[in-house]
Scaffold this active site. Structure first.
Site, PDB file in Angstrom:
ATOM      1  CG  HIS A  19      -8.710 -10.889  -4.051  1.00 25.83           C
ATOM      2  ND1 HIS A  19      -8.788 -11.872  -2.929  1.00 25.83           N
ATOM      3  CD2 HIS A  19      -8.163  -9.612  -3.736  1.00 25.83           C
ATOM      4  CE1 HIS A  19      -8.593 -10.770  -2.098  1.00 25.83           C
ATOM      5  NE2 HIS A  19      -8.143  -9.833  -2.446  1.00 25.83           N
ATOM      6  CG  HIS A  22     -12.524  -8.971  -2.664  1.00 25.87           C
ATOM      7  ND1 HIS A  22     -11.660  -8.967  -3.565  1.00 25.87           N
ATOM      8  CD2 HIS A  22     -12.217  -7.922  -1.497  1.00 25.87           C
ATOM      9  CE1 HIS A  22     -10.666  -7.807  -3.392  1.00 25.87           C
ATOM     10  NE2 HIS A  22     -11.025  -7.344  -2.133  1.00 25.87           N
ATOM     11  CB  CYS A 127      -0.363   2.199   6.181  1.00 25.97           C
ATOM     12  SG  CYS A 127      -0.830   1.065   5.151  1.00 25.97           S
ATOM     13  CB  CYS A 130      -4.260   0.694   6.687  1.00 31.34           C
ATOM     14  SG  CYS A 130      -3.343  -0.905   6.970  1.00 31.34           S
ATOM     15  CB  CYS A 145       1.893  -1.345   6.992  1.00 33.61           C
ATOM     16  SG  CYS A 145       0.095  -2.264   7.150  1.00 33.61           S
ATOM     17  CG  HIS A 148      -0.925  -2.900   2.986  1.00 35.71           C
ATOM     18  ND1 HIS A 148      -1.896  -2.630   3.882  1.00 35.71           N
ATOM     19  CD2 HIS A 148      -2.085  -3.186   1.922  1.00 35.71           C
ATOM     20  CE1 HIS A 148      -3.217  -2.602   3.773  1.00 35.71           C
ATOM     21  NE2 HIS A 148      -3.325  -3.221   2.580  1.00 35.71           N
ATOM     22  CE  LYS A 301      -5.876  -9.884   3.854  1.00 36.74           C
ATOM     23  NZ  LYS A 301      -5.856  -8.538   3.875  1.00 36.74           N
ATOM     24  CE  LYS A 304      -4.271  -3.237  -6.824  1.00 38.10           C
ATOM     25  NZ  LYS A 304      -4.581  -3.033  -8.450  1.00 38.10           N
TER      26      LYS A 304
END
Ligand code: MSP
Length: 510
Positions: A19, A22, A127, A130, A145, A148, A301, A304
């Protein structure tokens, strides 16, 4: 001999398709790599995929595939995405490759033999996003977390530990002596804070997972019942791809290692990795450069797991590789977060590419054609040439300094300062009036402008590789210098330009 430069992206997890997040890091490394090649250095640009761990096993199962099949597919998608975006990595490493596994086992054995890996019991908040245990500070007030937004699972198991505590004070001392090892500066402070926190709680790093819980990993060379913790495995890609074990190859490249990451993975890179390197007897990287997040809707942020990330290939298909690349590199202030929205993108591209650059090129070439006065390199320079030369000198110094320092936004802006000053020259001297009153001056002005356009296109090569190549070919430009600081350093062929493709189209939406 050319100076060597080694630049790496993180290796991306294959549980998500590529995405914008990246793409940003990979494009930034590509832009930097192209800049370094043009600046005369020999570059090794490395990217790849991170394929072991629970997360991947779960993602494969969700698609009804074996982990191996699944990794092949998504890793292939990353590779293809970078090709389609016109990126130029020199190597693409996968952590499932033998060349990588071998080095991971070699390094584990070396650290184990030195007594810096031992067995123990561990209980903690794990997590899966992570792929690591979190400290209380890394949880929000709901106990989730912070990255996430999911509650970690409490896990207790026998594991092997790396004596990170032994190396933390050494790494801290080294970092205090040379803060530029981690930049921009705020991130260096963050790493120093994390080191202090870890020293205070006295914990070592768990580096194994029992096979009873996870089989998809690299087996520990000293205990067949365990696989390597995915971060310990993944970080080693940077040396396994660099011919570790072959000092003739490895030493020179490794001495110039630049790692680029976003702040989400600062702890593994800024703390685990240097201490691992120290234990393995490998010098610490030359520089860790850290950027912020692309934020999507509601300033979250892009990722995905939050489902708000854009597909870079879809965007590039609409606006072109160069426009996408330009937006990403110019819009984000390296180190800080940046907002991503259609409106911000349209405004940026229209302002810089369609207006500033597009306009300059379009009107200069149109007038050259209309008044039939070039491009002709034989014409004497216009009186504005001295002023342009002065601005090019400043440009070169600013551009090299900021590019070397990963300040993409400033390097690009330095070129646009010149582009805007060229537009101002057009507005001030009005070649359309000169064409009626003083054709000699009109010819001098337009040909000086073509020369200046050639210079700015040369400077824009790292960030607009496709369009600049097309236009530099069209204008038959040659240059004594990759980054000229005088108009006289560039040459172009005399020709009659008949038609040329539009540089950048103005757009209403993307
Ligand atoms: N596999 C690990 C890295 C191991 S490196 C030894 C990993 N992979 S990841 O697929 O999650 O990639 C994280 C990286 O992707 C970030 O550090 C950053 O380079 C990029 N980004 C992902 N989302 C991003 C944003 N929203 N904004 C900016 N960069 C983003 O972590």
């Amino acid at each position: 001999m050319k100076q060597k430069i080694f630049i790496t992206t993180p290796i991306y997890y294959v549980n998500a398709r590529p995405h914008i997040g990246h793409a940003y890091t990979t494009i930034a490394c590509d832009t930097w790599a192209r800049y370094q090649r043009l600046a005369g250095r020999e570059v090794f640009f490395l990217t790849g995929t991170d394929e072991h761990g629970d997360k991947i096993v779960k993602a494969a199962a969700a698609e009804g595939k074996t982990p191996a099949e699944y990794c092949d597919t998504i890793s292939g998608e990353f590779r293809t995405a970078w090709q389609k975006l016109g990126l130029t990595p020199d190597d693409f490493i996968r952590t499932t490759e033998d060349r990588h596994k071998r080095v991971v086992q070699q390094i584990l054995q070396k650290i184990y033999d030195a007594g810096d890996i031992y067995a123990g019991e561990y209980t903690g908040n794990y997590c899966f996003g992570c792929e690591r245990y979190l400290t209380d500070k890394e949880l929000n007030d709901k106990g989730e977390c912070v990255i996430h937004l999911k509650k970690p699972e409490v896990i207790s198991e026998k594991n092997y530990f790396f004596r990170m505590q032994k190396y933390l004070p050494l790494w801290k001392a080294q970092l205090l002596q040379n803060r530029s090892l981690v930049s921009p500066e705020g991130y260096c402070n963050e790493v120093l804070g994390t080191i202090d926190e870890l020293i205070k709680n006295g914990e070592d790093l768990s580096i194994s997972r029992p096979k009873t819980r996870l089989e998809w990993g690299i087996e520990l060379p000293f205990d067949k019942e365990y696989v390597t913790y995915v971060w310990f495995d993944a970080l080693i890609n940077y040396v396994s791809a660099t011919s570790y074990g072959n000092p003739q190859q490895f030493d020179a490249w490794w001495a110039t290692a630049h790692h680029m990451i976003a702040k989400d993975i600062l702890k593994p890179h800024g703390v685990y990795w240097p201490t691992m390197l120290m234990a393995a007897g490998i010098p610490v990287f030359k520089r860790l450069v850290v950027h912020g997040y692309w934020l999507g809707f509601a300033d979250q942020k892009m990722s995905k797991s939050l489902g708000n990330a854009k597909d870079p290939l879809e965007l590039a298909a609409k606006i072109g590789n160069d426009a996408l690349r330009f937006f990403l590199m110019r819009e984000m202030n390296f180190g800080s977060d940046a907002r991503f929205s259609e409106e911000i993108m349209v405004n940026r591209l229209n302002a810089n590419l369609a207006n500033d650059l597009g306009n300059l090129v379009q009107r200069t070439l149109s007038m050259l054609k209309k008044y039939e006065c070039g491009p002709n390199p034989q014409t004497a320079p216009h009186t504005s040439a001295a002023h342009i030369d002065a601005s090019l000198k400043t440009l070169k110094a600013d551009y090299l300094r900021t590019f070397d320092n990963f300040e993409f936004q400033y390097a690009i802006e330095a070129v646009f300062v010149v582009i805007r000053s060229l537009n101002k020259i057009v507005d001030d001297y009005k070649p359309w009036s000169l064409a009626k009153e003083n054709m000699t001056e009109c010819t001098a002005l337009l040909n000086t402008l073509v020369r200046a356009i050639a210079v700015v296109l040369l400077y824009l090569r790292p960030v607009l590789p496709e369009k600049t190549a097309e236009y530099l070919t069209l204008l038959k430009v040659t240059s004594q210098q990759e980054f000229p600081e005088t108009l006289a350093e560039v040459a172009f062929a005399e020709q009659k330009l008949d038609a040329w493709p539009m540089l950048f189209q103005r757009m209403e939406t993307v």
